[in-house]
Design a protein around this motif. Structure first.
Motif, mmCIF file in Angstrom:
data_model
loop_
_atom_site.group_PDB
_atom_site.id
_atom_site.type_symbol
_atom_site.label_atom_id
_atom_site.label_comp_id
_atom_site.label_asym_id
_atom_site.label_seq_id
_atom_site.Cartn_x
_atom_site.Cartn_y
_atom_site.Cartn_z
ATOM 1 N N ASP A 74 9.725 -7.821 -9.619
ATOM 2 C CA ASP A 74 9.410 -8.303 -8.272
ATOM 3 C C ASP A 74 7.973 -8.021 -7.861
ATOM 4 N N VAL A 75 7.197 -7.349 -8.718
ATOM 5 C CA VAL A 75 5.842 -6.971 -8.337
ATOM 6 C C VAL A 75 4.972 -8.202 -8.096
ATOM 7 N N PHE A 76 5.145 -9.241 -8.945
ATOM 8 C CA PHE A 76 4.313 -10.441 -8.828
ATOM 9 C C PHE A 76 5.083 -11.618 -8.220
ATOM 10 N N ASP A 77 6.138 -11.304 -7.463
ATOM 11 C CA ASP A 77 6.881 -12.343 -6.756
ATOM 12 C C ASP A 77 6.087 -12.745 -5.506
ATOM 13 N N LEU A 78 5.559 -13.975 -5.508
ATOM 14 C CA LEU A 78 4.708 -14.412 -4.401
ATOM 15 C C LEU A 78 5.483 -14.522 -3.094
ATOM 16 N N ASN A 79 6.742 -14.929 -3.170
ATOM 17 C CA ASN A 79 7.541 -15.002 -1.939
ATOM 18 C C ASN A 79 7.720 -13.622 -1.321
ATOM 19 N N LEU A 80 7.990 -12.639 -2.187
ATOM 20 C CA LEU A 80 8.143 -11.267 -1.700
ATOM 21 C C LEU A 80 6.820 -10.743 -1.150
ATOM 22 N N LEU A 81 5.715 -11.101 -1.809
ATOM 23 C CA LEU A 81 4.401 -10.683 -1.321
ATOM 24 C C LEU A 81 4.121 -11.294 0.050
ATOM 25 N N GLY A 82 4.536 -12.554 0.238
ATOM 26 C CA GLY A 82 4.374 -13.178 1.548
ATOM 27 C C GLY A 82 5.147 -12.458 2.633
ATOM 28 N N GLU A 83 6.361 -11.986 2.304
ATOM 29 C CA GLU A 83 7.136 -11.225 3.279
ATOM 30 C C GLU A 83 6.460 -9.891 3.600
ATOM 31 N N VAL A 84 5.859 -9.269 2.577
ATOM 32 C CA VAL A 84 5.168 -7.999 2.800
ATOM 33 C C VAL A 84 3.990 -8.187 3.752
ATOM 34 N N LEU A 85 3.265 -9.285 3.604
ATOM 35 C CA LEU A 85 2.090 -9.527 4.447
ATOM 36 C C LEU A 85 2.469 -9.679 5.916
ATOM 37 N N GLN A 86 3.722 -9.993 6.201
ATOM 38 C CA GLN A 86 4.166 -10.156 7.575
ATOM 39 C C GLN A 86 4.630 -8.840 8.201
ATOM 40 N N THR A 87 4.655 -7.781 7.417
ATOM 41 C CA THR A 87 5.070 -6.480 7.931
ATOM 42 C C THR A 87 3.869 -5.681 8.410
ATOM 43 N N LYS A 88 4.151 -4.601 9.133
ATOM 44 C CA LYS A 88 3.079 -3.749 9.647
ATOM 45 C C LYS A 88 2.287 -3.109 8.518
ATOM 46 N N THR A 89 2.981 -2.657 7.487
ATOM 47 C CA THR A 89 2.293 -2.030 6.358
ATOM 48 C C THR A 89 1.443 -3.038 5.608
ATOM 49 N N GLY A 90 1.966 -4.255 5.389
ATOM 50 C CA GLY A 90 1.183 -5.283 4.712
ATOM 51 C C GLY A 90 -0.082 -5.621 5.476
ATOM 52 N N ALA A 91 0.023 -5.749 6.799
ATOM 53 C CA ALA A 91 -1.160 -6.037 7.616
ATOM 54 C C ALA A 91 -2.184 -4.904 7.514
ATOM 55 N N ALA A 92 -1.710 -3.655 7.472
ATOM 56 C CA ALA A 92 -2.626 -2.517 7.353
ATOM 57 C C ALA A 92 -3.355 -2.536 6.015
ATOM 58 N N LEU A 93 -2.661 -2.860 4.935
ATOM 59 C CA LEU A 93 -3.293 -2.896 3.614
ATOM 60 C C LEU A 93 -4.313 -4.023 3.515
ATOM 61 N N VAL A 94 -3.992 -5.193 4.060
ATOM 62 C CA VAL A 94 -4.953 -6.301 4.043
ATOM 63 C C VAL A 94 -6.176 -5.947 4.884
ATOM 64 N N SER A 95 -5.971 -5.339 6.037
ATOM 65 C CA SER A 95 -7.098 -4.903 6.864
ATOM 66 C C SER A 95 -7.969 -3.904 6.115
ATOM 67 N N ARG A 96 -7.345 -3.043 5.352
ATOM 68 C CA ARG A 96 -8.112 -2.063 4.575
ATOM 69 C C ARG A 96 -8.986 -2.756 3.535
ATOM 70 N N LEU A 97 -8.465 -3.789 2.890
ATOM 71 C CA LEU A 97 -9.261 -4.526 1.903
ATOM 72 C C LEU A 97 -10.459 -5.204 2.562
ATOM 73 N N LEU A 98 -10.272 -5.787 3.726
ATOM 74 C CA LEU A 98 -11.387 -6.428 4.427
ATOM 75 C C LEU A 98 -12.450 -5.401 4.819
ATOM 76 N N LEU A 99 -12.014 -4.248 5.287
ATOM 77 C CA LEU A 99 -12.966 -3.202 5.641
ATOM 78 C C LEU A 99 -13.687 -2.658 4.409
ATOM 79 N N LEU A 100 -13.014 -2.655 3.269
ATOM 80 C CA LEU A 100 -13.662 -2.205 2.036
ATOM 81 C C LEU A 100 -14.761 -3.166 1.606
ATOM 82 N N ALA A 101 -14.610 -4.454 1.919
ATOM 83 C CA ALA A 101 -15.692 -5.404 1.649
ATOM 84 C C ALA A 101 -16.924 -5.043 2.472
ATOM 85 N N ALA A 102 -16.715 -4.694 3.746
ATOM 86 C CA ALA A 102 -17.838 -4.240 4.574
ATOM 87 C C ALA A 102 -18.407 -2.925 4.058
ATOM 88 N N ALA A 103 -17.531 -2.048 3.554
ATOM 89 C CA ALA A 103 -17.999 -0.775 3.000
ATOM 90 C C ALA A 103 -18.856 -0.997 1.757
#
Length: 668
Positions: free
Chosen positions: A218-247
């Motif tokens: 299930d690690v590379f299940d895109l549907n499952l990844l899409g569900e993760v992105l809709q959660t609070k933890t998924g949003a925090a991880l994506v935000s961290r990646l964007l901030l790392l680009a600025a870093a």
């Protein structure tokens, strides 16, 4: 002194690293931070008719999907409608099929708590009377297995990367601007950025499987990844990646344009980099605060900014300490860390410790709630370990401040000594040159004695010089090689001079010990973020006890004495069974065996069985664990319903001699 002490220090640091590894290995997967506090029907209950729904109440809000809450019949067939829903607050229900037959039903749940950690468990209840069931009660902790361990590793690496990235950059800007051109410092900060980025990507990919099936498929299940992105933890991880680009842009400027500026120009750029870096660092810290402990529970609106300050203080102290250690040991000899930089870092570290004490005190009160939670909960015990490590770290830091002061006092004398050594070398060089010029003068005199032939000799000499140049094309390469050797010798000399300074050596030694303790402290801190808070654990226990006490009549412990005689040697005695609290649900059982003289003695085997003949239930076997001589115990012994129960004990005193004795008692 230097040669004997350094290996001891390295051994000490290796031992501390081993302790950290043992702590990480024993930490296990993330503990559940939401606990099941009550259920309807409750665990082990026997109801007269099938309920229309099953309700579960947790200590905090949870998220669930269609498969998060399931009810299985004795054959393992699902009998719920597959649509769990919240009823307000922290209670969740799932409706059952109508007309369920009598038997034992299993309720399983796997949800995600509000602070991002998976929670799983199961229990049974019976309709009419208990029956055999083919369903094995789910006992595996959520987040276990290879995926869980990888996810835990990613959390450790992400915290370490954040600490090195933020602390290293802050050390360069605030304490040692010239360090922006030191290669080992650049590599350290870039390594922190790479570690945090890689760990964040790993956590994002593993998140769906970690909170769900726990399988690599299930690690590379895109549907499952899409569900993760809709959660609070998924949003925090994506935000961290964007901030790392600025870093990444910040790091490029820090070690690029900033390093190439002169000192006056650096001052103008420092302010802008400090503001931008602080914003990025605070944003990165907020990605943890918005998705973990601080985001749920008591005073979440205040707890999140306090958590951000706490993380930034940790990074400034421990990350700066790591950078200082690397610079002291690996920086080039021509760019040593000045005493002024160490003094500035000492002041920053002191301020960080004050911030840690204030924010840590608030977090401790919020997560524990009582003094007893320090010793009665795992979170409190780990917090005591962390407090002790901080105290040790502060003590070692005090020694570092003393060495820094001595280094600053000795700096002028060291500079004067080095200047004198340099002058001696410069005086020695002209003397060698004069000897060479005197030899040349003698040769000129001899040449002048034969003026008539001088021109021919001179012409031949010029030709010989040209011929010599043609015959020795490797002279330039040898000269370059000699220049490199001289540079290497000069660097080694400067390093010996630097290391021979006892004050600088003492500073390196204390910082090395400080860094070793910091590694263990960071590991304990990471484990704390994965441990159920003491306040939640105690509230769950209190709620569970309250639920049991209100649903069952209060009864006391039962004690039964039953004499036995197996007929063999040492076959006579008395077995005593104690059941506490002797009510419906979970009970603790203690069994004691004594000889006729009243002395405890061991027998090869004892077994207990409970039978409620009026309801045709049992025998329900119990195999207690041997505790000490003549004492056996079992916890969590389930009594499904109240009634007049027969308690039978089988005692075996040899390979062929055994006997079963029994007594009846009212339970519940």
């Amino acid at each position: 002194m230097t040669q004997t002490t350094a290996p001891r220090l390295r051994t000490l640091v290796l031992l501390l690293l081993a302790a950290a590894c043992a702590l990480l290995a024993g930490a296990g997967p993330a503990s559940a931070h939401a606990a099941l506090t009550s259920s309807d029907p409750r665990q082990g209950a026997v109801v007269d008719k099938a309920p229309a729904q099953v309700s579960l109440t947790f200590s905090e809000s949870v998220s669930m999907d269609d498969d998060s809450l399931r009810v299985l019949d004795p054959k393992g067939k699902r009998v719920d409608d597959g649509r769990p829903a919240g009823t307000g607050g922290t209670t969740y229900t799932v409706k059952l099929h109508a007309g369920l037959p009598d038997g034992t039903y299993t309720v399983t749940y796997q949800v995600v708590s509000a602070d991002s950690h998976p929670v799983a468990g199961a229990y049974t209840f019976s309709v009419g009377a208990p029956s055999e069931t083919s369903v094995s009660v789910y006992t595996t902790e959520a987040g276990e297995g290879p995926v869980g361990w990888l996810y835990g590793l990613g959390r450790y690496v992400s915290y370490a990367g954040f600490t090195v990235l933020v602390g290293g950059a802050a050390f360069v800007l605030a304490c040692w601007p010239r360090g922006s051109g030191v290669r080992v410092v650049q590599r350290l900060v870039v390594a922190g950025w790479l570690a945090l980025t890689a760990a964040t990507l790993l956590l994002l990919l593993l998140r769906g499987s970690y909170t769900g099936s726990g399988t690599f498929g299930d690690v590379f299940d895109l549907n499952l990844l899409g569900e993760v992105l809709q959660t609070k933890t998924g949003a925090a991880l994506v935000s961290r990646l964007l901030l790392l680009a600025a870093a990444a842009l910040f790091v490029a400027v820090l070690f690029g344009a900033y390093d190439k500026r002169e000192d006056e120009e650096k001052r103008d750029l420092t302010f802008g980099l400090a503001i931008g870096g602080a914003v990025v660092a605070a944003g990165l810290a907020a990605t943890w605060a918005m998705s973990e402990h601080a985001s749920v529970g008591l005073q979440a609106g205040l707890a999140m900014p306090v958590d951000v300050v706490h993380l930034l203080a940790v990074a400034a102290w421990l990350g700066g300490l790591t950078t200082l250690l690397v610079a002291l040991y690996r920086a080039p000899a021509d760019t040593p860390v000045p005493a002024a930089a160490v003094r500035r870092f000492s002041r920053i570290a002191f301020g960080s410790v004050i911030a840690l004490v204030l924010t840590g005190t608030y977090q401790s009160w919020r997560q524990l709630g009582s003094w007893t939670a320090f010793t009665d909960t795992r979170y409190g015990q780990l917090l005591l370990v962390k407090i002790g490590l901080v105290a040790v770290l502060v003590g070692v830091a005090y020694l570092s401040r003393r060495w820094t002061a001595q280094l600053a006092e000795a700096a002028p004398a060291v500079l004067r000594r080095r200047e004198k050594e340099r002058e001696k070398e410069e005086v020695g060089a002209p003397k060698s040159a004069e000897k060479g010029s005197g030899t040349a003068k003698g040769a000129d005199t001899a040449t002048g004695a034969a003026k008539g032939a001088g021109k021919a000799v001179g012409t031949a000499k010029g030709a010989g010089t040209a011929s010599g140049t043609a015959k020795n094309p490797g002279d330039s390469r040898r000269a370059a090689q000699l220049a490199r050797q001289r540079a290497a010798v000069d660097a080694a000399r400067q390093k010996r001079q630097r290391d021979s300074d006892p004050h600088r050596f003492g500073l390196r030694r204390s910082v090395l010990a400080e860094a070793g303790v910091a590694v263990v402290l960071l590991a304990v801190t990471t484990v704390l973020t994965q441990t159920e808070p003491g306040r939640t654990e105690e509230e769950a226990k209190a709620a569970g006890q309250s639920s049991v006490s209100t649903s069952t009549p209060a009864t006391g412990a039962v004690s039964l004495d039953m004499p036995f005689d197996t007929g063999g040697p040492n076959g006579k005695g008395v077995v005593r069974v104690e059941l506490d609290p002797a009510r419906v649900g979970a009970n603790d059982l203690h069994l004691y065996v004594e000889n006729p003289d009243g002395n405890a003695f061991d027998v090869p085997e004892v077994k207990v069985a409970f039978t409620l003949k009026a309801k045709d239930i049992g025998p329900l076997p119990v195999v207690p664990d041997h505790i000490t001589t003549g004492h056996w115990s079992a916890s969590g012994v389930q009594v499904p319903m109240a009634g007049d129960w027969e308690v039978a004990v089988t005692v075996r005193t040899s390979d062929i001699d055994q006997m079963t004795v029994s007594k009846n008692t009212q339970i519940g």
